[in-house]
Design a protein around this motif. Structure first.
Motif, PDB file in Angstrom:
ATOM      1  N   LEU A  44       0.916  -1.181  -0.019  1.00 17.99           N
ATOM      2  CA  LEU A  44       0.310   0.224   0.293  1.00 17.99           C
ATOM      3  C   LEU A  44       0.619   1.228  -0.074  1.00 17.99           C
ATOM      4  N   THR A  45       1.986   1.092   1.092  1.00 23.98           N
ATOM      5  CA  THR A  45       2.794   2.148   1.110  1.00 23.98           C
ATOM      6  C   THR A  45       3.413   2.446  -0.006  1.00 23.98           C
ATOM      7  N   ALA A  46       4.951   1.129  -0.172  1.00 22.69           N
ATOM      8  CA  ALA A  46       5.505   1.111  -1.419  1.00 22.69           C
ATOM      9  C   ALA A  46       5.837   1.745  -2.169  1.00 22.69           C
ATOM     10  N   PRO A  47       4.467   1.577  -3.595  1.00 27.09           N
ATOM     11  CA  PRO A  47       4.817   2.512  -4.432  1.00 27.09           C
ATOM     12  C   PRO A  47       5.430   4.265  -4.035  1.00 27.09           C
ATOM     13  N   THR A  48       4.907   5.123  -2.956  1.00 29.69           N
ATOM     14  CA  THR A  48       5.663   6.391  -2.754  1.00 29.69           C
ATOM     15  C   THR A  48       6.876   6.386  -1.778  1.00 29.69           C
ATOM     16  N   ALA A  49       7.011   5.217  -1.002  1.00 26.62           N
ATOM     17  CA  ALA A  49       8.129   5.319   0.233  1.00 26.62           C
ATOM     18  C   ALA A  49       9.313   5.039  -0.536  1.00 26.62           C
ATOM     19  N   CYS A  50       9.251   4.142  -1.651  1.00 28.94           N
ATOM     20  CA  CYS A  50      10.362   3.983  -2.429  1.00 28.94           C
ATOM     21  C   CYS A  50      10.729   4.700  -2.732  1.00 28.94           C
ATOM     22  N   SER A  51      12.353   5.122  -3.512  1.00 32.87           N
ATOM     23  CA  SER A  51      12.375   6.073  -3.960  1.00 32.87           C
ATOM     24  C   SER A  51      12.491   6.762  -5.364  1.00 32.87           C
ATOM     25  N   ARG A  52      11.793   4.967  -6.187  1.00 28.12           N
ATOM     26  CA  ARG A  52      11.512   6.103  -7.582  1.00 28.12           C
ATOM     27  C   ARG A  52      12.738   5.965  -8.503  1.00 28.12           C
ATOM     28  N   LEU A  53      13.941   6.118  -7.919  1.00 25.37           N
ATOM     29  CA  LEU A  53      14.927   6.425  -9.100  1.00 25.37           C
ATOM     30  C   LEU A  53      15.460   5.713 -10.186  1.00 25.37           C
ATOM     31  N   SER A  54      14.888   4.327  -9.884  1.00 29.34           N
ATOM     32  CA  SER A  54      15.897   3.050 -10.149  1.00 29.34           C
ATOM     33  C   SER A  54      15.626   3.945 -12.177  1.00 29.34           C
ATOM     34  N   PRO A  55      14.739   3.910 -12.590  1.00 25.82           N
ATOM     35  CA  PRO A  55      14.701   3.841 -14.372  1.00 25.82           C
ATOM     36  C   PRO A  55      15.598   5.215 -14.641  1.00 25.82           C
ATOM     37  N   TYR A  56      15.976   6.341 -13.826  1.00 25.12           N
ATOM     38  CA  TYR A  56      17.011   7.288 -14.399  1.00 25.12           C
ATOM     39  C   TYR A  56      18.291   6.721 -14.157  1.00 25.12           C
ATOM     40  N   LEU A  57      18.407   6.433 -13.246  1.00 18.35           N
ATOM     41  CA  LEU A  57      19.970   5.205 -12.724  1.00 18.35           C
ATOM     42  C   LEU A  57      20.271   4.460 -13.617  1.00 18.35           C
ATOM     43  N   ALA A  58      19.207   3.841 -14.586  1.00 16.80           N
ATOM     44  CA  ALA A  58      19.466   2.957 -15.697  1.00 16.80           C
ATOM     45  C   ALA A  58      19.797   3.666 -16.674  1.00 16.80           C
ATOM     46  N   LEU A  59      19.229   4.606 -16.939  1.00 12.98           N
ATOM     47  CA  LEU A  59      19.728   5.514 -17.670  1.00 12.98           C
ATOM     48  C   LEU A  59      20.800   6.530 -18.040  1.00 12.98           C
ATOM     49  N   GLY A  60      21.135   6.183 -16.596  1.00  9.35           N
ATOM     50  CA  GLY A  60      22.045   7.125 -16.293  1.00  9.35           C
ATOM     51  C   GLY A  60      21.152   8.950 -16.646  1.00  9.35           C
ATOM     52  N   CYS A  61      20.268   9.127 -16.904  1.00  8.48           N
ATOM     53  CA  CYS A  61      19.573  10.661 -16.389  1.00  8.48           C
ATOM     54  C   CYS A  61      20.165  11.095 -15.321  1.00  8.48           C
ATOM     55  N   LEU A  62      20.252  10.399 -14.394  1.00  7.95           N
ATOM     56  CA  LEU A  62      20.920  10.638 -13.480  1.00  7.95           C
ATOM     57  C   LEU A  62      22.375  10.103 -12.885  1.00  7.95           C
ATOM     58  N   GLY A  63      23.585  10.621 -12.552  1.00 10.45           N
ATOM     59  CA  GLY A  63      24.675  10.382 -12.466  1.00 10.45           C
ATOM     60  C   GLY A  63      24.661   8.499 -10.718  1.00 10.45           C
ATOM     61  N   MET A  64      24.808   8.406 -10.878  1.00  6.83           N
ATOM     62  CA  MET A  64      24.945   7.134  -9.334  1.00  6.83           C
ATOM     63  C   MET A  64      25.912   7.722  -8.243  1.00  6.83           C
ATOM     64  N   ARG A  65      26.867   8.445  -8.714  1.00  2.84           N
ATOM     65  CA  ARG A  65      27.516   9.971  -8.293  1.00  2.84           C
ATOM     66  C   ARG A  65      26.611  11.059  -7.794  1.00  2.84           C
ATOM     67  N   GLU A  66      26.221  10.676  -8.394  1.00  2.58           N
ATOM     68  CA  GLU A  66      25.412  12.706  -7.805  1.00  2.58           C
ATOM     69  C   GLU A  66      24.196  11.965  -7.385  1.00  2.58           C
ATOM     70  N   ALA A  67      23.957  10.962  -7.409  1.00  2.00           N
ATOM     71  CA  ALA A  67      22.626  10.494  -6.299  1.00  2.00           C
ATOM     72  C   ALA A  67      22.612  10.792  -5.069  1.00  2.00           C
ATOM     73  N   VAL A  68      24.340   9.195  -5.035  1.00  2.00           N
ATOM     74  CA  VAL A  68      25.041   9.296  -3.560  1.00  2.00           C
ATOM     75  C   VAL A  68      25.439  10.760  -2.705  1.00  2.00           C
ATOM     76  N   GLN A  69      26.494  11.765  -3.757  1.00  2.00           N
ATOM     77  CA  GLN A  69      26.639  12.801  -2.978  1.00  2.00           C
ATOM     78  C   GLN A  69      25.585  13.406  -2.429  1.00  2.00           C
ATOM     79  N   ALA A  70      24.734  13.674  -3.192  1.00  2.54           N
ATOM     80  CA  ALA A  70      22.979  14.470  -3.228  1.00  2.54           C
ATOM     81  C   ALA A  70      22.630  13.241  -1.480  1.00  2.54           C
ATOM     82  N   THR A  71      22.387  12.670  -0.773  1.00  6.63           N
ATOM     83  CA  THR A  71      21.472  11.501  -0.424  1.00  6.63           C
ATOM     84  C   THR A  71      22.948  12.275   0.771  1.00  6.63           C
ATOM     85  N   GLN A  72      23.705  11.864   0.558  1.00  3.09           N
ATOM     86  CA  GLN A  72      25.098  12.343   1.577  1.00  3.09           C
ATOM     87  C   GLN A  72      24.530  14.122   2.252  1.00  3.09           C
TER      88      GLN A  72
END
Length: 373
Positions: A221-249
């Motif tokens: 019930l809550t997973a669709p909004t609680a999850c990050s939903r970043l996977s497709p953007y990381l998969a195609l590189g619209c966002l860089g992995m390093r960019e996401a890691v550093q933003a999280t930190q």
């Protein structure tokens, strides 16, 4: 004219893009994306992937235009596309990110490498994820991952700074059916491709939805909004992995600072409401004194933290009995008597509750005993 081919694959952005930055520093660039029919014929491809890719390429084209370049689309198998381009408009260098895909993309990369060796074209690749190729031991992986993720993100090219080269032919975007995508289902509520939507999803997750991630991810019930939903953007590189890691930190640092500020604010508000009494350097004295005064005034039971020096004693008032087995550091006899006065000291006491401080408390005739640790 000497130029470099920048081969975009799963890195559809201009931010933190090492191949593009390297090529731009050496002269004109041809920014190429190859739409490969053999990859879209694989069983792990679907119409929604195809449409997400198209949206992401449109976004990338806008990013490149702001930098002075044009994204070039070629339809065909990459070795044949490169061979055709080389015959019409020779180039000496090919740059790209390493790609972690399936068996078909791996075989394609091997074919591209063979073609480059035959033609004398230098192909240089850069890592962009946590995968480390040709790693002799897993013991080295963590250090290499940390070094890559903590390195500064590369800025995008300056506006109108790129010198762009175009393909000597023009291909158009093919219909999905011509790429073997017979399944016509495209989920109407799927996420939209591109860097701009990806940045919005990342910001929304870090500043709002991440607070519900730990518990919400386990429920349908809550997973669709609680999850990050970043996977497709990381998969195609619209966002860089390093960019996401550093933003999280960075967000984690901000939250820790906010927590510290909030704790200081709560403490100041508590002291302002109940009054501050003596105590010198012992912060527990004014808090404890204010607590005891409040208990005498309204007779209510509280769950409180008595801060005595640097030791925190968790105390739940509401019980009665002796001090056997209890550690009551810093409490005066009057305070001890009030905390353990048999129920008459508290308006909201309950017979089932026992006051326990850092140990066992047992009293004959009481229905329960508790241990707080």
């Amino acid at each position: 004219m000497a130029y470099t081919v920048v081969w975009f694959k799963r890195d559809l952005r201009v931010h933190d893009h090492a191949p593009l930055a390297h090529a731009a520093a050496h002269g004109p660039v041809l920014c190429l994306y190859v739409l490969e029919p053999s990859l879209w014929a694989q069983p792990d491809s679907a119409l929604q992937h195809y449409q997400f890719l198209r949206e992401s390429l449109r976004d990338l084209a806008q990013q490149l235009r702001s930098c002075g370049a044009r994204l070039q689309l070629a339809v065909g198998e990459t070795p044949e596309v490169l061979a055709r381009l080389y015959a019409l408009q020779p180039f000496a260098r090919l740059v790209s990110h390493e790609e972690t895909g399936n068996g078909a993309t791996y075989a394609r990369d091997l074919a591209v490498a063979r073609w480059c060796r035959r033609q004398g074209v230098a192909w240089q690749e850069w890592p962009q994820h946590g995968v480390v190729r040709r790693l002799p031991s897993r013991e080295q992986w963590h250090g290499l991952w940390q070094a890559h993720m903590q390195a500064p993100c590369l800025p995008p090219p300056l506006p109108a700074s790129l010198r762009s080269v175009c393909l000597p032919w023009r291909d158009t975007w093919p219909a999905p059916e011509t790429m073997g995508l017979s399944d016509a289902h495209d989920p109407p509520q799927r996420q939209r491709g591109g860097r701009a939507p990806g940045q919005q999803v990342l910001h929304d997750f870090l500043h709002a939805r991440a607070a519900f991630y730990r518990g919400g991810i386990s429920s349908p019930l809550t997973a669709p909004t609680a999850c990050s939903r970043l996977s497709p953007y990381l998969a195609l590189g619209c966002l860089g992995m390093r960019e996401a890691v550093q933003a999280t930190q960075q967000r984690q640092v901000q939250l820790k600072l906010q927590d510290a500020q909030q704790a200081a604010h709560v403490r100041q508000a508590f002291l302002a409401q109940f009054g501050q009494h003596g105590g010198g350097g012992d912060v527990g004295v004014p808090l404890r004194t204010a607590l005891m005064r409040r208990v005498r005034e309204d007779g209510r039971r509280y769950a409180v933290n008595l801060v005595i020096g640097q030791r925190v004693i968790a105390a739940q008032r509401g019980g009665a009995g002796s001090e056997t087995g209890c550690e009551l550091h810093g409490l005066s006899p009057d305070e001890k008597g009030l905390l353990f006065k048999p129920h008459t000291g508290f308006l909201d006491s309950e017979p089932s509750l026992s006051a326990v401080l850092c140990g066992w408390h047992e009293e004959p005739g009481w229905p329960c005993c508790h241990r707080l640790s």
